[in-house]
Scaffold this active site. Structure first.
Site, mmCIF file in Angstrom:
data_model
loop_
_atom_site.group_PDB
_atom_site.id
_atom_site.type_symbol
_atom_site.label_atom_id
_atom_site.label_comp_id
_atom_site.label_asym_id
_atom_site.label_seq_id
_atom_site.Cartn_x
_atom_site.Cartn_y
_atom_site.Cartn_z
ATOM 1 N N GLU A 1 -6.112 -10.948 -0.900
ATOM 2 C CA GLU A 1 -6.843 -10.766 0.370
ATOM 3 C C GLU A 1 -8.344 -10.757 0.116
ATOM 4 O O GLU A 1 -9.073 -9.898 0.604
ATOM 5 C CB GLU A 1 -6.409 -9.461 1.058
ATOM 6 C CG GLU A 1 -4.918 -9.332 1.246
ATOM 7 C CD GLU A 1 -4.498 -8.107 2.054
ATOM 8 O OE1 GLU A 1 -5.364 -7.487 2.696
ATOM 9 O OE2 GLU A 1 -3.302 -7.783 2.045
ATOM 10 N N GLU B 1 0.792 -1.233 0.000
ATOM 11 C CA GLU B 1 0.000 0.000 0.000
ATOM 12 C C GLU B 1 0.832 1.296 0.000
ATOM 13 O O GLU B 1 0.761 2.082 0.935
ATOM 14 C CB GLU B 1 -0.954 0.008 1.199
ATOM 15 C CG GLU B 1 -1.847 -1.207 1.243
ATOM 16 C CD GLU B 1 -2.752 -1.237 2.465
ATOM 17 O OE1 GLU B 1 -2.585 -0.410 3.359
ATOM 18 O OE2 GLU B 1 -3.645 -2.110 2.506
HETATM 19 C C1 GLA Z 1 -4.811 -4.792 4.573
HETATM 20 C C2 GLA Z 1 -3.498 -5.471 4.900
HETATM 21 C C3 GLA Z 1 -3.673 -6.775 5.608
HETATM 22 C C4 GLA Z 1 -4.814 -6.740 6.585
HETATM 23 C C5 GLA Z 1 -6.055 -6.366 5.857
HETATM 24 C C6 GLA Z 1 -7.304 -6.420 6.690
HETATM 25 O O1 GLA Z 1 -5.285 -5.002 3.375
HETATM 26 O O2 GLA Z 1 -2.677 -5.689 3.782
HETATM 27 O O3 GLA Z 1 -2.509 -7.088 6.281
HETATM 28 O O4 GLA Z 1 -4.527 -5.872 7.619
HETATM 29 O O5 GLA Z 1 -5.878 -5.041 5.421
HETATM 30 O O6 GLA Z 1 -7.203 -7.040 7.885
#
Ligand code: GLA
Length: 388
Positions: A274, A163
């Site tokens: 994710e 990010e």
């Molecule tokens: C982000 C992070 C993860 C996690 C998710 C939600 O996307 O990359 O490590 O913290 O949020 O839990």
């Protein structure tokens, strides 16, 4: 053209049939996610401690049965591993890696450089003022060499930077960026490669599209520029991660499809890292805030405490099926699709953006049973096996 239509129509008919079957009527010998997508891509899940420790035995069994890749929810984040200068605690991370090795899984390291879940000391000098560039670079290198070095040859690939980009396409003004400058990203990848030259290196990011930037997906274009810049400095990026924290409507299938196509043109793989689908009402006030909102809950913001209505269960299943059709279409470049969690009960979306709600974002319910969305995802794989 005709074949595509035939496959598509068959797929839609099969999914419709599956969606009409109640969970209790499902065959007991249901195929697993990892087998259904064998030859296309890995299917993974992010694990919490009780899952890789196997104290939640049912979840651990489900993980072993269904998934061939694992990510750590938290145990490899900086604040967990390296809470104080010179103090590392590998106890949880070791158990996570051990679980993956024991079960022959593809093990993901998440993550090395992020602005969240990183202790304040990392960015400060001993008087509490911002650290200087050289100090922060030295800390970053020490952390990466220590952590990646410890799991060299065991952890297959790392989310090196998580990010780094904002919706307007600029680098987010994190302490990493403010203190080191934009080249903190390049440095992180160089250190990771130095620590384990055989490890795969990923760039991981959320929402390449956003409602405010949809007409001009500046963030996606910035990710492309970021990867090109790394490549021009000789860094071998294996894959770009689409986090895949999606909604029932957004992003559109076209946006996901186009993003994967554009990333693949960089000569890298793509992973969905994710995945989950939020079915609860949005809470704009807390969009992207770091901490969850603690507010009194009511039926408007937390409407499904007694269970997900069937109509929504079917919508969720269809949304998952539609997205997996896109992922399967890109199987040549898709390395892995990982869910952020195992069952609805353990999802972070029960705690964020509003604390304590009842969400239903994954393929397995609170009793560890497959949901209609699971059947829909399996069904997509079944209908397109010919060209795999
Ligand atoms: C982000 C992070 C993860 C996690 C998710 C939600 O996307 O990359 O490590 O913290 O949020 O839990």
């Amino acid at each position: 053209m005709k074949t595509t239509c035939a496959i598509h129509c068959l797929a839609s008919a099969a999914i419709a049939a599956v969606l009409a079957v109640s969970p209790s009527a499902r065959a007991k010998d249901q195929t697993t996610l990892k087998d259904a997508y064998k030859g296309a891509f890995l299917v993974g899940a992010a694990l919490n401690d009780s899952q890789f420790d196997e104290s939640d035995a049912r979840a651990a069994a489900l993980v072993k049965e269904q998934f061939n890749a694992i990510s750590p929810e938290d145990c490899l984040k900086w604040q967990q591993l390296h809470p104080k200068p010179g103090v590392y605690d590998f106890s949880r991370a070791d158990r996570y890696v051990e679980f993956g090795l024991k079960n022959g899984m593809f093990i993901v390291g998440h993550n090395l450089v992020w602005h969240n879940e990183t202790p304040k000391w990392v960015f400060e000098d001993d008087k509490g003022n911002p650290a200087d560039r050289e100090t922060l670079l030295a800390r970053m290198r020490d952390h990466i060499l220590t952590v990646v070095g410890r799991y060299k040859g065991k952890i297959n690939g790392w989310d090196v930077v998580n990010e780094a980009l904002s919706y307007d396409g600029s680098m987010t003004k994190t302490p990493w960026e403010r203190i080191i400058g934009d080249d903190y990203v390049l440095k992180a990848y160089q250190f990771a490669h130095e620590a384990d030259p055989n490890a795969q290196l990923y760039y991981n990011e959320f929402y390449y599209y956003h409602e405010f930037s949809r007409q001009s997906p500046a963030k996606r274009d910035a990710a492309i520029a970021l990867v090109r810049n790394l490549q021009s400095h000789g860094v071998h990026i294996t894959a770009i991660g689409l986090q895949g924290h999606y909604g029932l409507e957004t992003p559109t299938l076209e946006e996901v499809d186009e993003t994967i196509t554009m990333f693949a043109k960089l000569g890298v793989k793509v992973s969905v890292t994710e995945m989950d689908i939020d079915v609860l009402p949005g809470v704009k006030e807390n969009d992207f805030a770091e901490q969850p909102m603690h507010i009194p809950l009511n039926a408007t913001i937390d409407p499904y405490t007694a269970g997900l209505p069937d109509s929504l269960q079917q919508r969720l299943a269809k949304r998952y099926a539609d997205l997996f059709k896109v992922f399967l279409k890109h199987r040549d470049v898709m390395q892995r699709v990982s869910f952020w969690g195992v069952t609805d009960g353990s999802s972070w979306l029960n705690m964020y953006p509003v604390y304590g709600r009842t969400n239903y974002p994954l393929l397995f319910d609170r009793s560890y049973n497959p949901k209609p969305a699971f059947d829909a995802v399996i069904s997509v794989a079944r209908t397109a096996p010919a060209d795999r």
